[in-house]
Design a protein around this motif. Structure first.
Motif, PDB file in Angstrom:
ATOM      1  N   ALA A  17      20.694  36.817  32.020  1.00 43.32           N
ATOM      2  CA  ALA A  17      22.021  36.212  31.744  1.00 43.32           C
ATOM      3  C   ALA A  17      22.734  37.199  30.680  1.00 43.32           C
ATOM      4  CB  ALA A  17      22.251  34.931  30.935  1.00 43.32           C
ATOM      5  N   ASP A  18      21.729  37.748  29.668  1.00 49.06           N
ATOM      6  CA  ASP A  18      22.323  38.640  28.680  1.00 49.06           C
ATOM      7  C   ASP A  18      22.402  40.116  29.393  1.00 49.06           C
ATOM      8  OD1 ASP A  18      21.728  36.888  26.844  1.00 49.06           O
ATOM      9  OD2 ASP A  18      19.829  37.500  26.124  1.00 49.06           O
ATOM     10  N   ALA A  22      25.843  42.358  29.436  1.00 51.99           N
ATOM     11  CA  ALA A  22      25.768  43.561  28.877  1.00 51.99           C
ATOM     12  C   ALA A  22      26.696  44.437  29.917  1.00 51.99           C
ATOM     13  CB  ALA A  22      24.382  44.223  28.723  1.00 51.99           C
ATOM     14  N   LEU A  23      26.218  44.158  31.307  1.00 54.11           N
ATOM     15  CA  LEU A  23      26.775  45.017  32.314  1.00 54.11           C
ATOM     16  C   LEU A  23      28.319  44.561  32.612  1.00 54.11           C
ATOM     17  CD1 LEU A  23      24.037  44.828  35.064  1.00 54.11           C
ATOM     18  CD2 LEU A  23      24.706  46.874  33.690  1.00 54.11           C
ATOM     19  N   ILE A  28      32.326  48.319  34.042  1.00 49.61           N
ATOM     20  CA  ILE A  28      32.267  49.298  35.078  1.00 49.61           C
ATOM     21  C   ILE A  28      33.097  48.467  36.265  1.00 49.61           C
ATOM     22  CG2 ILE A  28      30.474  50.023  36.619  1.00 49.61           C
ATOM     23  CD1 ILE A  28      28.529  50.041  34.599  1.00 49.61           C
ATOM     24  N   VAL A  29      33.039  47.430  36.472  1.00 46.43           N
ATOM     25  CA  VAL A  29      33.513  46.600  37.681  1.00 46.43           C
ATOM     26  C   VAL A  29      35.083  46.261  37.141  1.00 46.43           C
ATOM     27  CG1 VAL A  29      31.405  46.027  38.683  1.00 46.43           C
ATOM     28  CG2 VAL A  29      32.346  44.390  37.090  1.00 46.43           C
ATOM     29  N   ARG A  35      35.677  37.877  38.220  1.00 50.60           N
ATOM     30  CA  ARG A  35      36.030  36.935  38.642  1.00 50.60           C
ATOM     31  C   ARG A  35      35.347  36.555  39.713  1.00 50.60           C
ATOM     32  NH1 ARG A  35      38.759  34.719  34.603  1.00 50.60           N
ATOM     33  NH2 ARG A  35      40.516  35.981  34.052  1.00 50.60           N
ATOM     34  N   ALA A  36      34.938  37.311  40.691  1.00 54.87           N
ATOM     35  CA  ALA A  36      34.290  36.762  41.728  1.00 54.87           C
ATOM     36  C   ALA A  36      32.868  36.648  41.663  1.00 54.87           C
ATOM     37  CB  ALA A  36      34.225  38.135  42.869  1.00 54.87           C
ATOM     38  N   ILE A  37      32.336  37.342  40.630  1.00 56.84           N
ATOM     39  CA  ILE A  37      30.911  37.008  39.956  1.00 56.84           C
ATOM     40  C   ILE A  37      31.165  35.815  39.288  1.00 56.84           C
ATOM     41  CG2 ILE A  37      29.110  37.823  38.494  1.00 56.84           C
ATOM     42  CD1 ILE A  37      29.895  40.754  39.234  1.00 56.84           C
ATOM     43  N   GLN A  38      31.859  35.546  38.488  1.00 56.81           N
ATOM     44  CA  GLN A  38      32.096  34.137  37.585  1.00 56.81           C
ATOM     45  C   GLN A  38      32.014  33.114  38.552  1.00 56.81           C
ATOM     46  OE1 GLN A  38      35.667  33.934  35.354  1.00 56.81           O
ATOM     47  NE2 GLN A  38      34.893  32.468  34.101  1.00 56.81           N
TER      48      GLN A  38
END
Length: 166
Positions: A17-18, A22-23, A28-29, A35-38
């Protein structure tokens, strides 16, 4: 699972998760991808798989007392989100599995019968187990074909005659 394994998995989850945070903070995205990752994370945390949800209800088979059965059923329904769409998805998956096994059984029966009926190459015919006459008999290939046929019959019958578990 023992406590050490659970602690290790929780530590690994926190570390991942950390890394994800950080990414995402590097930028970068884009916002849409974030939002899609969330949404994927929310969906993974919110939903349980259909077999897990329905699997909890299989323990009710062992309950003998009707009042206890009703109490357990009420408890499970209040803690597991089941609706018509979930159950119909589960039933269609089970029917698909059964249909695939039936199809495999029919294919194996057909293949085994074809192996028995069709003439075999000479290098398969050289191992004759039982001779009917000088030129004919039961060969090793015939026995292997019978094994394939019996396996197909077993798969077919076991999937068709299986007791409904739902």
């Amino acid at each position: 699972m023992d406590n050490k394994q659970i602690v290790d998995e929780v530590a690994l989850l926190e570390m991942k998760a950390d890394e994800l945070v950080a990414l995402l903070q590097k930028g970068i995205v884009g916002k849409d991808k974030t939002r899609a990752i969330q949404e994927r994370v929310y969906h993974a945390l919110d939903n349980e798989t259909v077999p897990q949800a329905i699997g909890a209800f299989t323990e009710l088979d062992a309950v003998d007392d009707r009042l206890e059965l009703l109490n357990e059923f009420e408890f499970l329904l209040s803690h597991h989100k089941l609706d018509s769409a979930t159950t119909s998805t589960y039933l269609s998956q089970e029917r698909l599995k059964k249909g695939v096994i039936v199809a495999i059984g029919i294919i194996m029966i057909t293949l085994g019968m074809a192996m028995i009926i069709m003439p075999a190459p000479p290098y398969f015919e050289m191992f004759t187990i039982f001779h009917f006459n000088q030129n004919d008999g039961v060969t090793l290939m015939d026995l292997i074909a019978l094994l394939i046929v019996f396996t197909g019959v077993y798969l077919f019958l076991s999937s068709v005659l299986k007791k409904q578990s739902v």
